[in-house]
Each structure stands twice: as C-alpha cells, then as structure tokens.
Write a protein that holds these residues in place. Structure first.
Motif, PDB file in Angstrom:
ATOM      1  N   ASP A  58      18.661 -94.543 -20.536  1.00 47.19           N
ATOM      2  CA  ASP A  58      17.424 -93.659 -19.778  1.00 47.19           C
ATOM      3  C   ASP A  58      18.375 -92.337 -19.761  1.00 47.19           C
ATOM      4  OD1 ASP A  58      15.047 -94.629 -20.307  1.00 47.19           O
ATOM      5  OD2 ASP A  58      14.835 -95.900 -18.350  1.00 47.19           O
ATOM      6  N   PRO A  59      17.471 -91.521 -20.336  1.00 45.34           N
ATOM      7  CA  PRO A  59      18.402 -90.009 -20.342  1.00 45.34           C
ATOM      8  C   PRO A  59      18.094 -89.917 -18.981  1.00 45.34           C
ATOM      9  CG  PRO A  59      16.877 -89.601 -21.864  1.00 45.34           C
ATOM     10  CD  PRO A  59      16.332 -91.362 -21.028  1.00 45.34           C
ATOM     11  N   PRO A  60      18.983 -88.762 -17.819  1.00 45.68           N
ATOM     12  CA  PRO A  60      18.169 -88.303 -16.622  1.00 45.68           C
ATOM     13  C   PRO A  60      17.357 -88.249 -16.684  1.00 45.68           C
ATOM     14  CG  PRO A  60      20.327 -87.337 -16.889  1.00 45.68           C
ATOM     15  CD  PRO A  60      20.040 -88.397 -18.895  1.00 45.68           C
ATOM     16  N   ALA A  61      16.553 -88.066 -15.307  1.00 42.10           N
ATOM     17  CA  ALA A  61      14.983 -87.453 -15.502  1.00 42.10           C
ATOM     18  C   ALA A  61      14.867 -86.373 -16.261  1.00 42.10           C
ATOM     19  CB  ALA A  61      14.366 -87.332 -14.250  1.00 42.10           C
ATOM     20  N   ASP A  62      15.561 -85.620 -15.111  1.00 40.06           N
ATOM     21  CA  ASP A  62      15.845 -83.765 -15.111  1.00 40.06           C
ATOM     22  C   ASP A  62      15.699 -83.056 -16.592  1.00 40.06           C
ATOM     23  OD1 ASP A  62      18.022 -84.277 -15.084  1.00 40.06           O
ATOM     24  OD2 ASP A  62      19.324 -82.254 -14.596  1.00 40.06           O
TER      25      ASP A  62
ATOM     26  N   GLU B  51      30.764 -89.878 -26.191  1.00 44.38           N
ATOM     27  CA  GLU B  51      30.969 -90.744 -24.815  1.00 44.38           C
ATOM     28  C   GLU B  51      31.153 -89.801 -23.348  1.00 44.38           C
ATOM     29  OE1 GLU B  51      34.493 -93.092 -26.757  1.00 44.38           O
ATOM     30  OE2 GLU B  51      33.508 -94.850 -26.784  1.00 44.38           O
ATOM     31  N   ASN B  52      30.425 -89.075 -23.468  1.00 47.05           N
ATOM     32  CA  ASN B  52      30.622 -87.740 -22.524  1.00 47.05           C
ATOM     33  C   ASN B  52      28.585 -87.451 -22.221  1.00 47.05           C
ATOM     34  OD1 ASN B  52      29.941 -85.156 -21.851  1.00 47.05           O
ATOM     35  ND2 ASN B  52      31.982 -85.067 -22.285  1.00 47.05           N
ATOM     36  N   GLN B  53      29.082 -87.655 -20.763  1.00 47.78           N
ATOM     37  CA  GLN B  53      27.271 -88.039 -20.436  1.00 47.78           C
ATOM     38  C   GLN B  53      26.666 -86.588 -20.786  1.00 47.78           C
ATOM     39  OE1 GLN B  53      25.989 -89.107 -17.099  1.00 47.78           O
ATOM     40  NE2 GLN B  53      24.159 -88.158 -15.891  1.00 47.78           N
ATOM     41  N   SER B  54      26.507 -85.273 -20.528  1.00 50.71           N
ATOM     42  CA  SER B  54      26.659 -83.977 -20.065  1.00 50.71           C
ATOM     43  C   SER B  54      26.361 -83.655 -22.231  1.00 50.71           C
ATOM     44  CB  SER B  54      27.122 -82.924 -19.431  1.00 50.71           C
ATOM     45  OG  SER B  54      28.461 -82.761 -20.446  1.00 50.71           O
ATOM     46  N   LEU B  55      27.457 -83.882 -22.478  1.00 45.77           N
ATOM     47  CA  LEU B  55      27.260 -83.864 -23.914  1.00 45.77           C
ATOM     48  C   LEU B  55      26.151 -84.338 -25.304  1.00 45.77           C
ATOM     49  CD1 LEU B  55      29.330 -82.065 -25.647  1.00 45.77           C
ATOM     50  CD2 LEU B  55      30.196 -83.955 -26.015  1.00 45.77           C
ATOM     51  N   ALA B  56      25.733 -86.190 -24.374  1.00 44.06           N
ATOM     52  CA  ALA B  56      24.942 -86.805 -24.629  1.00 44.06           C
ATOM     53  C   ALA B  56      23.609 -85.527 -24.284  1.00 44.06           C
ATOM     54  CB  ALA B  56      25.016 -88.156 -23.968  1.00 44.06           C
ATOM     55  N   GLU B  57      23.686 -85.324 -23.344  1.00 43.83           N
ATOM     56  CA  GLU B  57      22.523 -84.584 -22.652  1.00 43.83           C
ATOM     57  C   GLU B  57      21.576 -83.429 -23.882  1.00 43.83           C
ATOM     58  OE1 GLU B  57      22.861 -83.197 -18.902  1.00 43.83           O
ATOM     59  OE2 GLU B  57      22.724 -85.717 -18.066  1.00 43.83           O
TER      60      GLU B  57
END
Ligand SMILES: [Zn+2]
Lengths: 264, 203
Positions: A58-62, B51-57
C-alpha cells in the motif's frame, strides 16, 4: 527483414528491449504485416501481465491527500482540462443507417489479437464484480480458450463496432465464421442494461429492415463476450448495429443505436 | 433466438470506465475513487521498478495526474483500464530509470534479486478467486522459467534495459541474451495458457 526473421525479435520488441537497426527494421516490417502484428500482440499480453508478479504494497496514507492537493492547485490555476460537452440528447433510431455518419474501422487487427485483448480485459475484472459467480466466470474464460481455435481459422471476418454518441466509450469487435455462421461479439465500456432490458444485435444486408442476431445482457464490468450461432447467413453483410431493447428482444429495433459497424 | 441474458448484480459500484468518464468531465470524487481502487497496484509496480519510496510516490502521483489531465486518451478496445494505467506507470518508471542510468554506472544484478514474491502482501480479504488465480498463474509461469531466461525478462521489463545493456551488465554475449529472452517469453506465454486451463478444471 522477412516474417521469419521478425518473429525472432518480437519478444524483445514486446519487452521494449530492442534497439538500433533491429528496432527500426522490425518497426518497418510491422507496419506492413498484420501477421507479425498479431504475433506481437501475443507477446504483449504476457508483458502486460508482468506487473502481477510484483509484491503488493500500500502507498503511504498521506499520498492521496498530496495528489488531491495537486489536482486542486491545477484546477485553481485554471489549467485543468475543460470538461467535455455532455453527450447530445439521444436520437431516436429508425430506418436504414446508410447515410448516417458512422466512424467505422474495418478490421486490420487480426482475430487472435482481438482475442488476446479480450482475455486481458477479463483478467482485469474488478473484484467486486465477482461475488458468487466465480465458477461461471472461470468457465467463461475457458470457453474463450476453446474458441481460440475457431478464431484463428481461415474464413473469419472481423468487424469493429464503434460506440455512437450515446455511448462514446464503448467499443466492440465481431468475429464471424462465415462458413459456419458462428460469431463472437466482444464489447468493452458497455453500460449494463437496466432491469427488464437487454442489448440486441442487428444485421442489415441490403434491405431496409435488419435481421436480429440475438440478444445479450450479461455485462460484467463493462465487458461482454458473447458467442452465438447466427440464425441467418452472415455472408454479404453490410451493416451491424446494437440497440437496447426490452428483455427477450424486439422484432425490429426500437431503442437507440449504441454500437455500429460496417462490412467490407 | 440466442440469449445470454442474466440480470447483473443489482446496484453495483460504478465501473472504472464509468468513473473515468466522470473524471474526463472534471469530477474530482471520481478520480479519488479510481485512486482508491488502483493506487496499490500502481505504487507497487513503481516501487519495484525505481526501488525508492519517495520516487515511487512521485510516480504514483504523476500517473493519477495523467488520468486527470489525459484520461480521454484511454481506449477501451486496447484492453482493461488497469492495464492502461500500469503501462502509463511502467513508461514513467522507465524514463526515471534511464535518467538515473545516464548519471550512474550500471550495477550488476544477482539472480537472487530476481526472485519473485508470490505473496499478495498481507491478508487482503478482497483478493477474490480470479485475481488470486491470475497472480499465482503469472508468478508461477515466471518462476518456472530457467533462471537465466527469467533474469533477462526481469531486467528488460522492470529495469528498462535493452538487450545490449543486459549483455553488458551480465557479461554474456548479445546472441545469448537474445536467445534467452525469446525462449523465455515464448515459454511464459505457453505456461500461462496451460496453467490457466488446468486451474479452471480444478474448480
Ligand atoms: Zn511479417
């Protein structure tokens, strides 16, 4: 490059891993070769499914809040896309549609590729559409594979059906075995008929009145796969249309035209 | 008269195509609903690829921005909505990866990292039979490939590497890479079809 050589490159092409001269030669060949485009679609189907192999997280809630804020900012700065015009008031449907301006694409897609696309669509069905009919669904999928042999046979004609102004998002493909008068209709983006109503497929030959090919109302998540034996010969066809009719079907079309397609 | 009627499942939630139609008309709530349905798939693919959370966001946000601004480019006859959405995400990730590779040297990838996790990431009750079947079928097809074949497919798709880049990374001859990719994808296609039929028969 001939078909045999191109065939070798198609898996890499579907994966986007071709480059340079190979890519250019394959692209060039594909433009003029429906057979190889069809083979490519088979590989694309596999590639299309590769995201399924990824662990689901799941993506972060925010994140949603940040997305919606971006959208609101975009709307506020008035850069957002203008809403489309609402579809025009539904027109009554009558008479032979010969003069009607219908945007029709005669099939250049081959039958197998359409089949594979249909299969792919089935795979993406929403969970909440399944409920208790998993078994039915499973058998439906199997039937699709049974029909694959039929779809690849010679003497199969394909017609693309295009949504009219009352159903601009709807698209269909009709695969017909002209020798055996069997056909498969696949439709995507179709609204389920209201209770007591159904869809009916019509075929115009050269007369002004169409013949009914049957009714179908089993729309799942906008998707229909309907196999049928045609009550009349499918040869020398001219124009197809789908209308909404009372359940059981009508003698002649009474509802508005939802989908339309033209023969060769 | 042929008839395959069956009244659909009552007042169902709007389909994704219906939601998309609303999004195209500027309906914010419809976009929110599409996000609820598909953000997990989009984010998971992006995370696997970049393979990088902020980039995936960032990628996930961009994908849904694309739905908002260019949702009308979706064509239902080209396949399901989620396939379209995931291919938008895939392309966006490939761009990221190519940008990154221009800056950094290619790292070697071990076959161990190619392992595919068949779990669905938790006790998700909503995973219905068909979806679970699909995921298992596809994961299994990929895992049944000989590791060298799986490796080149994974490198091409998830890392956006071309055949010659893969050849460089692995230190294998280009011809070998080409052969593995061809055999691997052919085999996967066949396995997916066969396993699918077998699964149906067990029901
Ligand atoms: Zn060819």
């Amino acid at each position: 490059m001939n078909c045999e050589a191109v065939e070798e490159f198609l898996p890499a092409h579907a994966l986007g891993a071709l480059e340079g001269e190979d890519a250019a030669a394959v692209e060039k060949h594909l433009k003029g070769c429906p057979t190889c485009r069809l083979a490519l679609d088979g590989h694309r189907l596999v590639v299309l499914n590769l995201p399924e192999t990824v662990p689901q997280i799941d993506p972060p809630a925010d994140l949603k809040g940040r997305l919606m804020a971006r959208i609101d900012a975009l709307s506020a700065s008035a850069v957002a896309a203008k809403p489309l015009e609402a579809p025009g008031v539904a027109r009554r449907w009558f008479g032979f549609p010969g003069q009607r301006r219908v945007q029709v694409l005669i099939a250049s897609l081959s039958t197998v590729s359409l089949f594979l696309v249909g299969w792919a669509v089935f795979q993406t069905l929403e969970v909440n559409d399944l409920r208790d009919d998993n078994v039915e669904m499973a058998s439906e999928i199997r039937k699709q594979w049974d029909t694959l042999a039929f779809a690849t046979a010679d003497g199969v004609q394909t017609v693309q059906l295009v949504g009219t102004e009352v159903a601009p998002m709807t698209k269909g493909s009709l695969l017909m075995d002209l020798e055996e008068n069997k056909a498969i209709l696949m439709v995507t983006g179709l609204t389920p008929p209201p209770k007591g109503m159904t869809y009916q497929l019509w075929l115009w030959k050269h007369e002004t009145t169409p013949a009914s090919l049957g009714t179908f109302g089993n729309v799942r998540n906008g998707y229909v796969m309907w196999r049928f034996q045609s009550p009349i010969s499918l040869v020398a066809n001219r124009f197809w249309g789908v209308t909404m009719e009372p359940r059981g079907g009508s003698e002649q079309p009474t509802g508005e035209l939802v989908l339309a397609g033209e023969g060769e | 008269m042929a008839d395959s009627d069956s009244s659909g499942p009552g007042p169902a939630a709007p389909t994704e195509v219906e939601l998309l139609g609303l999004v195209i008309r500027g309906d914010r709530e419809a976009l929110s609903a599409l996000y609820d349905r598909f953000s997990r798939q989009v984010y998971s693919l992006a995370l696997r690829m970049v393979e990088n959370q902020s980039l995936a966001e960032e990628v996930t946000q961009d994908v849904f921005m694309t739905v908002w601004t260019r949702g009308s480019t979706y064509r239902s006859d080209r396949g399901g909505f989620s396939s379209w959405l995931l291919s938008v995400a895939h392309n966006r990730c490939i761009d990221e990866l190519r940008k990154r590779r221009r800056r950094a040297k290619l790292a070697t990838i071990s076959i161990d990292e190619m392992r595919v996790d068949p779990s669905t990431g938790g006790d998700e009750v909503l995973v219905a039979v068909l979806q679970r079947l699909d995921r298992e079928t596809i994961v299994e097809a990929l895992n049944q490939l000989p590791p060298p074949q799986k490796q080149v497919i994974v490198m091409a798709y998830f890392q956006g590497l071309t055949q010659s880049e893969i050849s460089d990374v692995l230190g294998s001859p280009l011809g070998t890479v080409k052969t593995r990719m061809r055999l691997g994808l052919h085999k996967m296609r066949d396995l997916m079809a066969v396993e699918r039929l077998a699964d149906q028969n067990e029901l």
